[in-house]
Motif scaffolding. Sequence first.
Motif, PDB file in Angstrom:
ATOM      1  N   MET A   1       4.264  -0.512  -2.601  1.00 14.77           N
ATOM      2  CA  MET A   1       2.860  -0.200  -2.358  1.00 14.77           C
ATOM      3  C   MET A   1       2.567   1.215  -2.852  1.00 14.77           C
ATOM      4  O   MET A   1       3.261   2.155  -2.500  1.00 14.77           O
ATOM      5  CB  MET A   1       2.564  -0.297  -0.871  1.00 14.77           C
ATOM      6  CG  MET A   1       1.097  -0.118  -0.539  1.00 14.77           C
ATOM      7  SD  MET A   1       0.111  -1.421  -1.264  1.00 14.77           S
ATOM      8  CE  MET A   1       0.894  -2.854  -0.558  1.00 14.77           C
TER       9      MET A   1
ATOM     10  N   GLU B   1      -6.121  -2.934   1.400  1.00 17.57           N
ATOM     11  CA  GLU B   1      -4.774  -2.598   0.948  1.00 17.57           C
ATOM     12  C   GLU B   1      -4.143  -3.835   0.342  1.00 17.57           C
ATOM     13  O   GLU B   1      -4.146  -4.915   0.943  1.00 17.57           O
ATOM     14  CB  GLU B   1      -3.932  -2.084   2.108  1.00 17.57           C
ATOM     15  CG  GLU B   1      -2.567  -1.579   1.693  1.00 17.57           C
ATOM     16  CD  GLU B   1      -1.890  -0.786   2.797  1.00 17.57           C
ATOM     17  OE1 GLU B   1      -0.726  -0.392   2.591  1.00 17.57           O
ATOM     18  OE2 GLU B   1      -2.517  -0.559   3.848  1.00 17.57           O
ATOM     19  N   HIS B   2      -3.606  -3.686  -0.865  1.00 16.68           N
ATOM     20  CA  HIS B   2      -3.041  -4.834  -1.570  1.00 16.68           C
ATOM     21  C   HIS B   2      -1.533  -4.863  -1.423  1.00 16.68           C
ATOM     22  O   HIS B   2      -0.838  -3.880  -1.697  1.00 16.68           O
ATOM     23  CB  HIS B   2      -3.407  -4.798  -3.062  1.00 16.68           C
ATOM     24  CG  HIS B   2      -3.132  -6.084  -3.765  1.00 16.68           C
ATOM     25  ND1 HIS B   2      -1.949  -6.351  -4.408  1.00 16.68           N
ATOM     26  CD2 HIS B   2      -3.880  -7.210  -3.882  1.00 16.68           C
ATOM     27  CE1 HIS B   2      -1.988  -7.567  -4.920  1.00 16.68           C
ATOM     28  NE2 HIS B   2      -3.144  -8.114  -4.614  1.00 16.68           N
ATOM     29  N   GLY B   3      -1.021  -5.988  -0.956  1.00 15.44           N
ATOM     30  CA  GLY B   3       0.414  -6.180  -0.815  1.00 15.44           C
ATOM     31  C   GLY B   3       0.857  -7.464  -1.478  1.00 15.44           C
ATOM     32  O   GLY B   3       0.076  -8.145  -2.156  1.00 15.44           O
TER      33      GLY B   3
END
Length: 251
Positions: free
Chosen positions: A1, A207-209
């Motif tokens: 991340m 938030e990109h996961g």
Amino acid sequence: MTIQQRIAVIADVHSNILALDAVLNDIDRQGIQQICNLGDSVYGPMEPAQTAQRLIDRRILSIRGNQDRVMLEPRQPSPHSTYDEVLADLQPQHMQWLIDLPEYRILHEDIYACHGNPRSDDIPLLEKIMPDGVHMRSDQELLEMLHGIEQTVILCAHTHVPCTRYLPDGRLIINPGSVGLPAYEDDLPYEHGMESYSPHAKYAVLEHGAAGWSVTHHLIPYDWEAAARQAEYRQRPDWAVALRTGRAHPL
């Protein structure tokens, strides 16, 4: 991340520099570098010029809201008009900033950002205003309104009420709520009120996961009593009630 995969989403600041600074401080505390502002930044009885300058100085990626657009349209002056007071406060560089704002933005090829809905800046995406009140749109209505939008995350604002909605096709619609005005009343298209029921300054973080996008809604305390006194000084007791309570009517 990586830090670039975190995006703070703000909207509807409405000249409330005290709330905006509280939100920006919280975003900075988290180390988030990218901020997207969904519009309606300067209209309001607090500090329009300071608000515009803060957004300009911070180079915050912004779009134009419906009341930003109205600030640019010809109008007849009227006594005690908040619009006239805002226009008197704004400097030429602030007006040019409003002129240059786009109606929508696409972020990271995966996020579509608008103020109201993709076809109108003053009609909500998630809610529909009816004679008997405010109702959430059906999934089918939303899919039809989003026809032609390829992005999987849609950011919208305008109603000042935080909400995240998951659609049957896997897309997310996110309204971060309002930074600067937690409730209001309007008479178009029908009389209605929008209330968040808390005076906090509101924003969201994406938030990109590995599994996709996560969404966190934030409610930030700030000196809303001072903001309410500013509104009262400028003869907007309705705004003062909303700023103190998150409601459109006194408790």
